[in-house]
Design an enzyme around this catalytic site. Structure first.
Site, PDB file in Angstrom:
ATOM      1  N   TYR A 125      23.888  35.274  54.445  1.00 11.60           N
ATOM      2  CA  TYR A 125      23.795  35.727  53.047  1.00 11.60           C
ATOM      3  C   TYR A 125      22.588  36.634  52.823  1.00 11.60           C
ATOM      4  O   TYR A 125      22.631  37.502  51.944  1.00 11.60           O
ATOM      5  CB  TYR A 125      23.851  34.542  52.076  1.00 11.60           C
ATOM      6  N   ARG A 142      24.061  39.971  53.518  1.00 15.90           N
ATOM      7  CA  ARG A 142      24.937  40.406  52.407  1.00 15.90           C
ATOM      8  C   ARG A 142      24.074  40.834  51.210  1.00 15.90           C
ATOM      9  O   ARG A 142      24.340  41.802  50.541  1.00 15.90           O
ATOM     10  CB  ARG A 142      25.854  39.271  51.933  1.00 15.90           C
ATOM     11  N   VAL A 178      30.676  38.025  44.883  1.00 13.58           N
ATOM     12  CA  VAL A 178      29.311  37.540  44.717  1.00 13.58           C
ATOM     13  C   VAL A 178      28.327  38.704  44.618  1.00 13.58           C
ATOM     14  O   VAL A 178      27.133  38.499  44.451  1.00 13.58           O
ATOM     15  CB  VAL A 178      28.925  36.559  45.857  1.00 13.58           C
ATOM     16  N   ASP A 179      28.839  39.933  44.716  1.00 18.70           N
ATOM     17  CA  ASP A 179      27.945  41.091  44.542  1.00 18.70           C
ATOM     18  C   ASP A 179      27.687  41.297  43.042  1.00 18.70           C
ATOM     19  O   ASP A 179      28.264  40.609  42.201  1.00 18.70           O
ATOM     20  CB  ASP A 179      28.552  42.348  45.204  1.00 18.70           C
ATOM     21  N   HIS A 197      32.619  32.487  42.206  1.00 15.79           N
ATOM     22  CA  HIS A 197      32.138  32.043  43.514  1.00 15.79           C
ATOM     23  C   HIS A 197      30.633  32.232  43.702  1.00 15.79           C
ATOM     24  O   HIS A 197      30.160  32.290  44.838  1.00 15.79           O
ATOM     25  CB  HIS A 197      32.924  32.764  44.629  1.00 15.79           C
ATOM     26  N   GLY A 225      42.326  43.896  43.548  1.00 14.69           N
ATOM     27  CA  GLY A 225      41.600  43.737  44.809  1.00 14.69           C
ATOM     28  C   GLY A 225      41.441  42.316  45.297  1.00 14.69           C
ATOM     29  O   GLY A 225      40.433  41.991  45.923  1.00 14.69           O
ATOM     30  N   SER A 278      43.599  39.106  47.391  1.00 17.33           N
ATOM     31  CA  SER A 278      44.820  38.705  48.092  1.00 17.33           C
ATOM     32  C   SER A 278      45.447  37.465  47.456  1.00 17.33           C
ATOM     33  O   SER A 278      46.512  37.029  47.881  1.00 17.33           O
ATOM     34  CB  SER A 278      44.510  38.434  49.565  1.00 17.33           C
TER      35      SER A 278
HETATM   36  P1  OAD Z   1      40.553  39.290  50.399  1.00 17.77           P
HETATM   37  O1  OAD Z   1      39.846  39.944  51.527  1.00 17.77           O
HETATM   38  O2  OAD Z   1      41.340  38.064  50.682  1.00 17.77           O
HETATM   39  O3  OAD Z   1      41.584  40.330  49.743  1.00 17.77           O
HETATM   40  C1  OAD Z   1      41.199  41.641  49.445  1.00 17.77           C
HETATM   41  C2  OAD Z   1      42.331  42.358  48.733  1.00 17.77           C
HETATM   42  O4  OAD Z   1      41.849  43.647  48.376  1.00 17.77           O
HETATM   43  C3  OAD Z   1      43.602  42.567  49.558  1.00 17.77           C
HETATM   44  O5  OAD Z   1      44.750  42.251  48.788  1.00 17.77           O
HETATM   45  C4  OAD Z   1      43.544  44.067  49.889  1.00 17.77           C
HETATM   46  O6  OAD Z   1      44.844  44.661  50.017  1.00 17.77           O
HETATM   47  C5  OAD Z   1      42.834  44.610  48.664  1.00 17.77           C
HETATM   48  N1  OAD Z   1      42.156  45.905  48.867  1.00 17.77           N
HETATM   49  C6  OAD Z   1      41.687  46.450  50.025  1.00 17.77           C
HETATM   50  N2  OAD Z   1      41.141  47.653  49.783  1.00 17.77           N
HETATM   51  C7  OAD Z   1      41.261  47.883  48.440  1.00 17.77           C
HETATM   52  C8  OAD Z   1      40.887  48.957  47.580  1.00 17.77           C
HETATM   53  N3  OAD Z   1      40.276  50.052  48.044  1.00 17.77           N
HETATM   54  N4  OAD Z   1      41.173  48.843  46.275  1.00 17.77           N
HETATM   55  C9  OAD Z   1      41.800  47.733  45.772  1.00 17.77           C
HETATM   56  N5  OAD Z   1      42.163  46.698  46.543  1.00 17.77           N
HETATM   57  C10 OAD Z   1      41.905  46.760  47.862  1.00 17.77           C
HETATM   58  O7  OAD Z   1      39.464  39.056  49.251  1.00 17.77           O
HETATM   59  P2  OAD Z   1      39.504  38.059  47.998  1.00 17.77           P
HETATM   60  O8  OAD Z   1      40.897  37.862  47.490  1.00 17.77           O
HETATM   61  O9  OAD Z   1      38.480  38.540  47.047  1.00 17.77           O
HETATM   62  O10 OAD Z   1      35.221  33.359  48.810  1.00 17.77           O
HETATM   63  O11 OAD Z   1      38.988  36.719  48.642  1.00 17.77           O
HETATM   64  C11 OAD Z   1      38.824  35.594  47.824  1.00 17.77           C
HETATM   65  C12 OAD Z   1      37.690  34.734  48.305  1.00 17.77           C
HETATM   66  O12 OAD Z   1      37.883  34.436  49.691  1.00 17.77           O
HETATM   67  C13 OAD Z   1      36.340  35.388  48.277  1.00 17.77           C
HETATM   68  O13 OAD Z   1      35.718  35.292  47.019  1.00 17.77           O
HETATM   69  C14 OAD Z   1      35.567  34.645  49.323  1.00 17.77           C
HETATM   70  C15 OAD Z   1      36.623  34.565  50.379  1.00 17.77           C
HETATM   71  O14 OAD Z   1      36.561  33.519  51.256  1.00 17.77           O
HETATM   72  C16 OAD Z   1      34.148  32.712  49.315  1.00 17.77           C
HETATM   73  O15 OAD Z   1      33.431  33.181  50.174  1.00 17.77           O
HETATM   74  C17 OAD Z   1      33.925  31.360  48.724  1.00 17.77           C
END
Ligand code: OAD
Length: 234
Positions: free
Chosen positions: A53, A56, A88-89, A104, A175, A177
């Site tokens: 971290y 990050r 978290v940014d 988060h 953005g 998943s």
């Molecule tokens: P993910 O990495 O699971 O998903 C990222 C999403 O962003 C995907 O659906 C991509 O297709 C999309 N993406 C990629 N590039 C993009 C762009 N330029 N514009 C828009 N979308 C884009 O990330 P999160 O869903 O945020 O938690 O993950 C959720 C949590 O899992 C995070 O907060 C973190 C992680 O583990 C913790 O660390 C507790």
């Protein structure tokens, strides 16, 4: 003013140069998620996790909000906006959004290892304090730890988020998943007559029957299109 709630994830910060988690080459490809983002991982090797971290956190000094974040803030001219972010940014803050719920945690904050949610020991770091070391102590004498919600921990802000989502007229998913709960479950609290948008360059598997307008673009371009259709083409 209509109420608009945004649920954002790592994809909105990708265009600022911050890695997503689950895309190919994402953070969880490089670092085993349970090692650096679970309470068990922290207990097994606090130094590794604190250093992860620290990296990050220091990266925040070299990145800027992108058009996606900026247009989220711009929406405040037209809507009563709440940003619920899994990130978290601090890029939503720096882009000028005023009402942000961090589900988060926040990289710029540290807290107690005994009770991460004890408000007495949650503290914002100044940039010169961004490197947390083993032996740095919270106010209760415990090791200072990142104020991040790890897997295996409660998500205290989810209830506040639900309160806003339940009143939304418009819900925008950008953005993420939608793999991580309870964040992903927020969709199920959106009123049935609200409009739901998804901004993501890829297909996202979302378990719902309700109609969702998918703007299949990156965050910046996608937000531009959203603003166009919500505001300028009415
Ligand atoms: P993910 O990495 O699971 O998903 C990222 C999403 O962003 C995907 O659906 C991509 O297709 C999309 N993406 C990629 N590039 C993009 C762009 N330029 N514009 C828009 N979308 C884009 O990330 P999160 O869903 O945020 O938690 O993950 C959720 C949590 O899992 C995070 O907060 C973190 C992680 O583990 C913790 O660390 C507790």
């Amino acid at each position: 003013m209509k109420k608009l709630v945004i649920l954002s994830g790592a994809g909105i910060s990708a265009e600022s140069g911050i890695s997503t988690f689950r895309d190919a080459g994402g953070l969880w490809d490089k670092y085993p998620v349970m090692q650096v983002a679970s309470i068990e991982g922290y207990e097994a090797n606090p130094e590794l996790v604190i250093n992860f971290y620290n990296e990050r956190r220091k990266q925040l000094l070299n990145v800027q909000p992108n058009q996606g974040h900026i247009l989220c803030a711009e929406l405040e001219k037209y809507f009563d906006v709440t940003v619920v972010t899994q990130n978290v940014d601090n890029l939503h803050e720096r882009a000028g959004s005023h009402h942000i719920i961090h589900l988060h945690g926040e990289l710029t904050k540290v807290c107690s290892s005994y009770n991460p949610n004890d408000p007495r020991y949650i503290r914002e770091l100044k940039p010169e304090e961004f490197e947390v070391k083993m032996g740095d102590k919270a106010g209760d004498g415990s090791q200072l730890r990142p104020f991040i919600v790890w897997f295996g921990e409660a998500v205290p802000e989810i209830e506040t988020a639900v309160n806003y989502v339940e009143k939304a007229d418009i819900f925008v998913i950008i953005g993420t998943s939608m793999n991580v709960y309870p964040a992903a479950s927020l969709l199920y609290y959106v009123p049935s007559n609200a409009d739901v948008y998804l901004i993501d360059p890829k297909d996202v598997s979302i378990n719902t029957q309700r109609p969702i307008t998918h703007i299949k673009k990156g965050a910046g371009e996608g937000m531009k299109e959203l603003l166009q259709s919500l505001v300028f083409s009415r």
